[in-house]
Design an enzyme around this catalytic site. Sequence first.
Site, PDB file in Angstrom:
ATOM      1  N   LYS A  53      50.932 -55.833 -38.297  1.00 40.02           N
ATOM      2  CA  LYS A  53      49.571 -55.988 -37.757  1.00 40.02           C
ATOM      3  C   LYS A  53      49.273 -54.874 -36.757  1.00 40.02           C
ATOM      4  O   LYS A  53      48.199 -54.275 -36.779  1.00 40.02           O
ATOM      5  CB  LYS A  53      49.427 -57.375 -37.106  1.00 40.02           C
ATOM      6  CG  LYS A  53      49.388 -58.504 -38.132  1.00 40.02           C
ATOM      7  CD  LYS A  53      49.521 -59.894 -37.532  1.00 40.02           C
ATOM      8  CE  LYS A  53      49.596 -60.928 -38.662  1.00 40.02           C
ATOM      9  NZ  LYS A  53      49.820 -62.303 -38.215  1.00 40.02           N
ATOM     10  N   GLN A  97      51.245 -65.272 -32.757  1.00 36.64           N
ATOM     11  CA  GLN A  97      51.917 -65.453 -34.039  1.00 36.64           C
ATOM     12  C   GLN A  97      52.550 -66.840 -34.135  1.00 36.64           C
ATOM     13  O   GLN A  97      53.238 -67.290 -33.214  1.00 36.64           O
ATOM     14  CB  GLN A  97      52.991 -64.354 -34.216  1.00 36.64           C
ATOM     15  CG  GLN A  97      53.659 -64.328 -35.573  1.00 36.64           C
ATOM     16  CD  GLN A  97      52.737 -63.914 -36.710  1.00 36.64           C
ATOM     17  OE1 GLN A  97      51.714 -63.254 -36.500  1.00 36.64           O
ATOM     18  NE2 GLN A  97      53.082 -64.302 -37.921  1.00 36.64           N
ATOM     19  N   ASP A 120      42.061 -65.173 -35.544  1.00 40.76           N
ATOM     20  CA  ASP A 120      42.716 -65.972 -36.585  1.00 40.76           C
ATOM     21  C   ASP A 120      41.754 -67.021 -37.152  1.00 40.76           C
ATOM     22  O   ASP A 120      41.989 -67.549 -38.238  1.00 40.76           O
ATOM     23  CB  ASP A 120      43.927 -66.722 -36.007  1.00 40.76           C
ATOM     24  CG  ASP A 120      45.244 -65.995 -36.227  1.00 40.76           C
ATOM     25  OD1 ASP A 120      45.383 -65.337 -37.276  1.00 40.76           O
ATOM     26  OD2 ASP A 120      46.126 -66.105 -35.356  1.00 40.76           O
TER      27      ASP A 120
HETATM   28  N1  GUN Z   1      51.997 -66.899 -39.071  1.00 38.68           N
HETATM   29  C1  GUN Z   1      51.903 -66.703 -40.401  1.00 38.68           C
HETATM   30  N2  GUN Z   1      50.658 -66.304 -40.743  1.00 38.68           N
HETATM   31  C2  GUN Z   1      49.956 -66.248 -39.587  1.00 38.68           C
HETATM   32  C3  GUN Z   1      48.610 -65.886 -39.280  1.00 38.68           C
HETATM   33  O1  GUN Z   1      47.793 -65.563 -40.142  1.00 38.68           O
HETATM   34  N3  GUN Z   1      48.259 -65.934 -37.967  1.00 38.68           N
HETATM   35  C4  GUN Z   1      49.129 -66.320 -37.004  1.00 38.68           C
HETATM   36  N4  GUN Z   1      48.692 -66.354 -35.744  1.00 38.68           N
HETATM   37  N5  GUN Z   1      50.390 -66.664 -37.257  1.00 38.68           N
HETATM   38  C5  GUN Z   1      50.795 -66.617 -38.541  1.00 38.68           C
END
Ligand code: GUN
Length: 282
Positions: A53, A97, A120
């Site tokens: 990311k 995350q 998100d």
């Molecule tokens: N863990 C796995 N996929 C995601 C996501 O799209 N966002 C977040 N914050 N954590 C994740």
Amino acid sequence: MTAQLIDGTALSRHIRAQIGERAAALAARGRRPGLAVILVGDDPASSVYVRNKVKACADHGLHSVLEKYEATLPQAALLARIEALNADPAIHGILVQMPLPRHIDPHKVIEAIATAKDVDGFSVHSAGNLMTGLPGLRPATPYGCMKLIESTGIDLKGRNAVVIGRSNTVGKPMALLLLQANATVTVCHSATPDLALHTRQADVVVAAVGRRNTLTADMVKPGAVVIDVGMNRNDEGKLCGDVDFAAVREVAGWITPVPGGVGPMTITMLLANTLQAAEGRP
Ligand code: GUN
């Protein structure tokens, strides 16, 4: 007939190029889009995701900060960091995350993020916006699936769509996005007695359960659009989705591969959300 591949890598590249241009235009006006990514603990998969990311931000001219904390970080300390980032004018998106260590309540954390920075789209406010048809930030994975479906040129109006899976992060928002696009939507899940009964009627199937071979060729309507959100490993350790790809591609009209389908779109739509937040669009 062999299905046409929906190339998530190519679509991602195309959308990311546009994001890069818009990010540069904003930066030229003194508002470089900024994303804060928080990782608590050292889960190897999560470490890879957050690195990807942050790299995607750097590749497309977005500012990003990665904050890594020990798994023992107290919940109050995490909430305090989120408060500070909520007030930081250089940060337009905040992503914590998941999963978090067991002593931290993910709901409390998600709700601590300012709605305008909830890239998100996981908060109750963001989910409510989606449910009621108000503008807002949409969860990246289902948002990416919609872009993949749109890329086929098929109009969802009046079509039957089946979503397999009812998670808050993918299944439920996916169903709402399809509904917003005027599809007739069915959500199937682990307690659905006859999954095939539903999928055989579907013009669009989105499989998001996390179990390989959930959707097999006999369950698919000829010509259907099949979107595979799954990320599993087969017996040889190779990455595979929820769909029996080799067989289903002989029945479907359109299909996403794994890898190279939904996966690349998720980070792309996170960038899109960060840009949207930085542009101040609701
Ligand atoms: N863990 C796995 N996929 C995601 C996501 O799209 N966002 C977040 N914050 N954590 C994740």
